[in-house]
Design a protein around this motif. Structure first.
Motif, PDB file in Angstrom:
ATOM      1  N   GLY A 139      60.928 139.895 -43.950  1.00  0.00           N
ATOM      2  CA  GLY A 139      59.639 139.239 -44.149  1.00  0.00           C
ATOM      3  C   GLY A 139      58.499 140.234 -44.246  1.00  0.00           C
ATOM      4  N   THR A 140      58.533 141.283 -43.418  1.00  0.00           N
ATOM      5  CA  THR A 140      57.484 142.309 -43.484  1.00  0.00           C
ATOM      6  C   THR A 140      57.540 143.045 -44.814  1.00  0.00           C
ATOM      7  N   LEU A 141      58.756 143.342 -45.293  1.00  0.00           N
ATOM      8  CA  LEU A 141      58.899 143.994 -46.607  1.00  0.00           C
ATOM      9  C   LEU A 141      58.321 143.113 -47.708  1.00  0.00           C
ATOM     10  N   ALA A 142      58.596 141.801 -47.623  1.00  0.00           N
ATOM     11  CA  ALA A 142      58.103 140.897 -48.653  1.00  0.00           C
ATOM     12  C   ALA A 142      56.579 140.851 -48.661  1.00  0.00           C
ATOM     13  N   ARG A 143      55.956 140.792 -47.460  1.00  0.00           N
ATOM     14  CA  ARG A 143      54.491 140.722 -47.404  1.00  0.00           C
ATOM     15  C   ARG A 143      53.858 142.040 -47.855  1.00  0.00           C
ATOM     16  N   ARG A 144      54.567 143.159 -47.621  1.00  0.00           N
ATOM     17  CA  ARG A 144      54.089 144.421 -48.174  1.00  0.00           C
ATOM     18  C   ARG A 144      54.099 144.393 -49.701  1.00  0.00           C
ATOM     19  N   ALA A 145      54.993 143.576 -50.248  1.00  0.00           N
ATOM     20  CA  ALA A 145      55.076 143.425 -51.710  1.00  0.00           C
ATOM     21  C   ALA A 145      54.152 142.326 -52.217  1.00  0.00           C
ATOM     22  N   GLY A 146      53.355 141.698 -51.326  1.00  0.00           N
ATOM     23  CA  GLY A 146      52.417 140.656 -51.734  1.00  0.00           C
ATOM     24  C   GLY A 146      53.007 139.275 -51.752  1.00  0.00           C
ATOM     25  N   LEU A 147      54.193 139.077 -51.140  1.00  0.00           N
ATOM     26  CA  LEU A 147      54.869 137.785 -51.126  1.00  0.00           C
ATOM     27  C   LEU A 147      54.806 137.192 -49.725  1.00  0.00           C
ATOM     28  N   SER A 148      54.718 135.883 -49.618  1.00  0.00           N
ATOM     29  CA  SER A 148      54.551 135.223 -48.323  1.00  0.00           C
ATOM     30  C   SER A 148      55.821 135.275 -47.489  1.00  0.00           C
ATOM     31  N   GLN A 149      57.011 135.361 -48.125  1.00  0.00           N
ATOM     32  CA  GLN A 149      58.255 135.385 -47.360  1.00  0.00           C
ATOM     33  C   GLN A 149      59.376 135.981 -48.208  1.00  0.00           C
ATOM     34  N   PHE A 150      60.465 136.318 -47.508  1.00  0.00           N
ATOM     35  CA  PHE A 150      61.668 136.809 -48.175  1.00  0.00           C
ATOM     36  C   PHE A 150      62.709 135.687 -48.089  1.00  0.00           C
ATOM     37  N   CYS A 151      63.055 135.132 -49.223  1.00  0.00           N
ATOM     38  CA  CYS A 151      64.005 134.027 -49.254  1.00  0.00           C
ATOM     39  C   CYS A 151      65.439 134.566 -49.182  1.00  0.00           C
ATOM     40  N   HIS A 152      66.251 133.908 -48.374  1.00  0.00           N
ATOM     41  CA  HIS A 152      67.610 134.387 -48.156  1.00  0.00           C
ATOM     42  C   HIS A 152      68.431 134.469 -49.447  1.00  0.00           C
ATOM     43  N   PRO A 153      68.255 133.557 -50.426  1.00  0.00           N
ATOM     44  CA  PRO A 153      69.041 133.675 -51.664  1.00  0.00           C
ATOM     45  C   PRO A 153      68.773 134.969 -52.438  1.00  0.00           C
ATOM     46  N   TRP A 154      67.677 135.680 -52.116  1.00  0.00           N
ATOM     47  CA  TRP A 154      67.393 136.928 -52.823  1.00  0.00           C
ATOM     48  C   TRP A 154      68.269 138.083 -52.319  1.00  0.00           C
ATOM     49  N   LEU A 155      68.887 137.929 -51.156  1.00  0.00           N
ATOM     50  CA  LEU A 155      69.535 139.055 -50.501  1.00  0.00           C
ATOM     51  C   LEU A 155      70.655 139.668 -51.353  1.00  0.00           C
ATOM     52  N   PRO A 156      71.566 138.874 -51.956  1.00  0.00           N
ATOM     53  CA  PRO A 156      72.628 139.520 -52.747  1.00  0.00           C
ATOM     54  C   PRO A 156      72.076 140.404 -53.864  1.00  0.00           C
ATOM     55  N   THR A 157      71.002 139.957 -54.515  1.00  0.00           N
ATOM     56  CA  THR A 157      70.438 140.745 -55.617  1.00  0.00           C
ATOM     57  C   THR A 157      69.784 142.023 -55.114  1.00  0.00           C
ATOM     58  N   MET A 158      69.064 141.920 -53.977  1.00  0.00           N
ATOM     59  CA  MET A 158      68.293 143.054 -53.472  1.00  0.00           C
ATOM     60  C   MET A 158      69.085 143.949 -52.519  1.00  0.00           C
ATOM     61  N   ARG A 159      70.297 143.557 -52.138  1.00  0.00           N
ATOM     62  CA  ARG A 159      71.034 144.330 -51.138  1.00  0.00           C
ATOM     63  C   ARG A 159      71.244 145.795 -51.546  1.00  0.00           C
ATOM     64  N   PRO A 160      71.649 146.102 -52.780  1.00  0.00           N
ATOM     65  CA  PRO A 160      71.852 147.533 -53.114  1.00  0.00           C
ATOM     66  C   PRO A 160      70.579 148.360 -52.922  1.00  0.00           C
ATOM     67  N   ALA A 161      69.455 147.842 -53.390  1.00  0.00           N
ATOM     68  CA  ALA A 161      68.199 148.586 -53.248  1.00  0.00           C
ATOM     69  C   ALA A 161      67.812 148.721 -51.781  1.00  0.00           C
ATOM     70  N   LEU A 162      68.021 147.648 -50.989  1.00  0.00           N
ATOM     71  CA  LEU A 162      67.681 147.694 -49.569  1.00  0.00           C
ATOM     72  C   LEU A 162      68.550 148.701 -48.827  1.00  0.00           C
ATOM     73  N   GLU A 163      69.844 148.689 -49.111  1.00  0.00           N
ATOM     74  CA  GLU A 163      70.745 149.612 -48.412  1.00  0.00           C
ATOM     75  C   GLU A 163      70.486 151.055 -48.827  1.00  0.00           C
ATOM     76  N   ASP A 164      70.093 151.267 -50.091  1.00  0.00           N
ATOM     77  CA  ASP A 164      69.784 152.623 -50.539  1.00  0.00           C
ATOM     78  C   ASP A 164      68.531 153.156 -49.820  1.00  0.00           C
ATOM     79  N   ALA A 165      67.482 152.308 -49.722  1.00  0.00           N
ATOM     80  CA  ALA A 165      66.270 152.731 -49.014  1.00  0.00           C
ATOM     81  C   ALA A 165      66.559 152.945 -47.529  1.00  0.00           C
ATOM     82  N   LEU A 166      67.406 152.076 -46.969  1.00  0.00           N
ATOM     83  CA  LEU A 166      67.758 152.208 -45.556  1.00  0.00           C
ATOM     84  C   LEU A 166      68.481 153.524 -45.302  1.00  0.00           C
ATOM     85  N   ALA A 167      69.356 153.915 -46.224  1.00  0.00           N
ATOM     86  CA  ALA A 167      70.094 155.159 -46.040  1.00  0.00           C
ATOM     87  C   ALA A 167      69.172 156.373 -46.115  1.00  0.00           C
ATOM     88  N   GLN A 168      68.085 156.265 -46.874  1.00  0.00           N
ATOM     89  CA  GLN A 168      67.184 157.406 -47.036  1.00  0.00           C
ATOM     90  C   GLN A 168      66.187 157.556 -45.884  1.00  0.00           C
TER      91      GLN A 168
END
Length: 734
Positions: free
Chosen positions: A315-344
């Motif tokens: 949710g904090t990541l989404a609001r940093r992007a200007g969005l009110s919330q992070f919807c759970h259905p978005w997770l499969p699409t965004m997982r590679p980018a999230l895990e890559d940023a997490l690893a860095q």
């Protein structure tokens, strides 16, 4: 009193019908506020001007619907309004009515007791107040007096105040009988023989010792040490943390400016989220971490424990992007980018990263002032520091809860430096207890830690507008519970805070503790780094600045304990004299002669009555006069029997003063000063330190060396005199 029966009840009051409650009671309201009417079943005093901050909103609303019988509800309304407006033309002629209006708080307490009484009558199938007799009055008092368990067995007694309230409700119904329209108690009813409610409840009325106990030293020391450490060491960092929390909320809250609601959940905002993640990796900023209870919630919803994204605050990541919330259905699409940023950059709580180092409590090491915190933890830590400031202000100033709650932004008066190095600090508030509606403005003279505590509270205020309430209404018991839990937790132990033991602590106990400390430790220590002498001088000035005011109660208690302490000290020295332990110093001869005279009187009394043992009370009666002139110095006793002989007054040019100037005392030369074995460590330490200073002086500093050498010789002479008196005693004993 008239014995006529109440007129037929038509649902309206015969004396107050259509009355405006606030107008009748003289209570001021803002222009746009609604005025409660007598016929209303709820009287709302929320907006009355001048009500104390301490009075909660629920206590400002009088709910008469709790009384189910409409006749008794009218009786309650008439009685309450009569107490609010005693000068009403129908109330003033009543012979036993109150002549001064009761406070809104008192009237609310009377209403609560009326509700209990009428409910109790209903349970006993009483249908009219005319049926009440003295046995019913005594039965209700017994009902309110005892505490019963679930089986109806008596397990204790209620307080005197509870018993007085129970008796007072019956007395009020008798005293205001002729005023009531719908129902009245019998004209011949005289419960408890006409005694007052206080007499019926056996109120102590100040004849016994203050029942409020002081805070034990085992709790006071670690509590005040922790409060002072948090206030002075962590306070500036907490102010910065509070600012960062507010700044984060401006950008990260769901309703923050620039935040837009998400569209269809099946459309993933890949561009916005990717840009936000790129900013984290570009600045090498760790992704925000969820609080522990949110992680537990995710696990309960089916997240895998080994999922690397489990602790990431989407949710904090989404609001940093200007969005009110992070919807759970978005997770499969965004997982590679999230895990890559997490690893860095990893994941970490957002507040308190790279915290500045501060010294530990013992001063032997330094460590980060806090570990990384989530937002709830950061808010909680700011609240803990705010509580530390409240504890410091309450424990050292002695202000009541009502007076603390009336503090406002800007209450600190500019420091007044009367002479170089001597600064007076003042804070402004209101005295509420025993004052008319609106309170009475007053100022407290305080010491520097209280002044800094008020300053810290202003800096931590969420909206520090001028004249806004500084603390507002608060529950000290709840705040202290949180404070103690934090100090005893891993966070407090990491900083080296001593655990705070279990035990009761409240504002009344802190006020009581201060009065005792001021009386018994005029030269000692109230708590770590707070010298008792400073409190005794500065704080007592605050209490004495308005003689006879509300603050005089504490000063009177201080004087009482000081007198008791002086008597015990004189008695101890007299017993020492009888055992051959003599005082030293310029005033030793005078004191020894006085003790010899007392001893002779006791011997003469014993000779005439050989079977009579003289106890301490008899001795104290003879020593009282000398105890009244005893004043404690840091390293001597001052027997202020003759102002004209007091060296301090001669030096100050005030030979007619009625008290010595202890701060100017030169006990080695004053003819009214004595030294005792208990003072030896102070003089010995002073001699040792002076010797060290002399050794550190250069050969060219002859003036300083001469002055310090005289001071050193004087300290050695005093120590030698004390030792000589003790040696004489030992030789005589041998």
């Amino acid at each position: 009193m008239s014995t006529a029966l109440a007129p037929a009840f038509d649902g309206r009051s015969a004396v107050f019908a259509g009355a405006d409650i606030c107008d009748e009671a003289g209570l001021a309201l803002p222009d746009n506020a609604a005025h409660p009417a007598f016929e209303d079943d709820t009287w709302d005093f929320t907006h009355v001007i001048g009500l104390p901050t301490q009075l909660s909103p629920s206590m400002r609303r009088f709910d008469f619907t709790q009384i189910t019988d409409s006749r008794w509800r009218l009786v309650a309304k008439e009685l309450v309004l009569a107490m609010l407006a005693p000068r009403h033309q129908s109330v003033a002629p009543l012979p036993r009515a109150f002549r001064n209006p009761l406070h809104v708080t008192s009237c609310r307490a009377r209403l609560d007791e009326l509700v209990r009484f009428f409910t109790w009558l209903g349970e006993r199938a009483t249908i009219s107040l005319q049926q009440i007799n003295t046995r019913d009055c005594e039965a209700y008092l017994a009902h309110r007096r005892y505490v019963l368990d679930e089986h109806g067995a008596v397990v204790g007694e209620q307080s005197h105040g509870t018993r007085r309230s129970a008796a007072q409700v019956v007395v009020d119904l008798v005293n205001y009988r002729d005023l009531f329209t719908a129902d009245r108690v019998p004209a011949e009813l005289r419960p408890w023989g006409g005694a007052t409610a206080s007499a019926v409840a056996e109120m102590p009325s100040g004849r016994t010792e203050n029942k409020t106990q002081p805070v034990s030293d085992e709790i006071m020391q670690p509590m005040l040490t922790a409060a002072l450490y948090l206030m002075s060491t962590l306070g500036p960092h907490a102010v910065d943390l509070a600012h960062k929390i507010r700044e984060s909320d401006l950008h990260s809250a769901r309703r923050a400016q620039g935040i837009r609601r998400v569209g269809p959940k099946n459309r993933v905002p890949v561009r916005e989220l990717s840009e936000s993640l790129a900013e984290y990796t570009r600045t090498c900023t760790a992704l925000p971490m969820l609080d522990d209870h949110y992680i537990s919630k995710r696990l309960a919803q089916g997240w895998a424990e080994d999922d690397p994204l489990l602790p990431v605050a989407m949710g904090t990541l989404a609001r940093r992007a200007g969005l009110s919330q992070f919807c759970h259905p978005w997770l499969p699409t965004m997982r590679p980018a999230l895990e890559d940023a997490l690893a860095q950059v990893g994941v970490e709580r957002p507040f308190g990263r790279d915290a500045d180092p501060v010294p530990a409590v013992d001063g032997t090491s330094s460590l980060p002032w806090t570990l990384p915190l989530s937002r709830p933890q950061a808010v909680a830590l700011v609240g803990i520091v705010r509580t530390a400031a409240i504890i410091t202000a309450a424990a050292i100033s002695g202000m009541r809860a009502s007076e603390l709650m009336e503090l406002r932004i800007g209450c600190r008066r500019p420091p007044d430096e009367t002479v170089p190095g001597l600064t007076r600090y003042r804070i402004a508030s209101k005295i509420v207890k025993g004052q008319p509606l609106g309170g009475t403005a007053d100022e407290w003279v305080v010491i520097a830690p209280v002044y800094r505590a008020i300053e810290l509270l202003e800096q931590l205020h969420d909206a520090p507008a001028e004249e806004a309430l500084l603390i507002g209404r608060f529950s000290f018991n709840v705040r202290f519970k949180w404070f103690k839990s934090w100090a005893n937790s891993g966070a407090g132990q990491r900083l080296g805070l001593a655990p705070i033991p279990e035990g009761p602590v409240n504002l009344r106990m802190l006020r009581r503790t201060l009065s005792l400390e001021m009386a018994y430790r005029p030269g000692g220590v109230l708590a770590t780094k707070i010298h008792m002498k400073h409190i005794a001088v500065a704080t007592t000035e605050g209490y004495a600045s308005r003689p006879g005011g509300a603050q005089a109660e504490l000063l009177a208690e201080v004087n009482k304990h000081e007198s008791e302490r002086n008597l015990q000290l004189v008695l101890e020295e007299f017993r020492n004299y009888q055992e051959g332990v003599l005082p030293a110093g310029p005033g030793a001869r005078s004191l020894t002669e006085f003790f010899a005279g007392i001893d002779a009187q006791l011997d003469a009394a014993s000779a005439t009555a050989p079977k009579t043992q003289r106890n301490d009370r008899d001795v104290l009666n003879l020593l009282t006069k000398r105890a009244n002139v005893l004043h404690l110095g840091p390293a001597n006793y001052c027997w202020f029997t003759d102002p004209s002989r007091a060296l301090c007054l001669k030096l100050a040019g005030t030979p007619t003063a009625d008290r010595p100037l202890i701060g100017m005392c030169d006990s080695a030369r004053c003819p009214q000063a004595t030294h005792h074995p208990g003072h030896r460590p102070v003089w010995a330490e002073h001699a040792d330190r002076t010797k060290i200073f002399i050794g550190q002086l250069g050969t060219t500093r002859k003036t300083e060396r001469t002055r310090l050498q005289a001071d050193y010789d004087r300290a050695l002479r005093v120590v030698a005199e004390i030792d000589a008196a003790s040696a004489t005693t030992d030789e005589e004993s041998a």
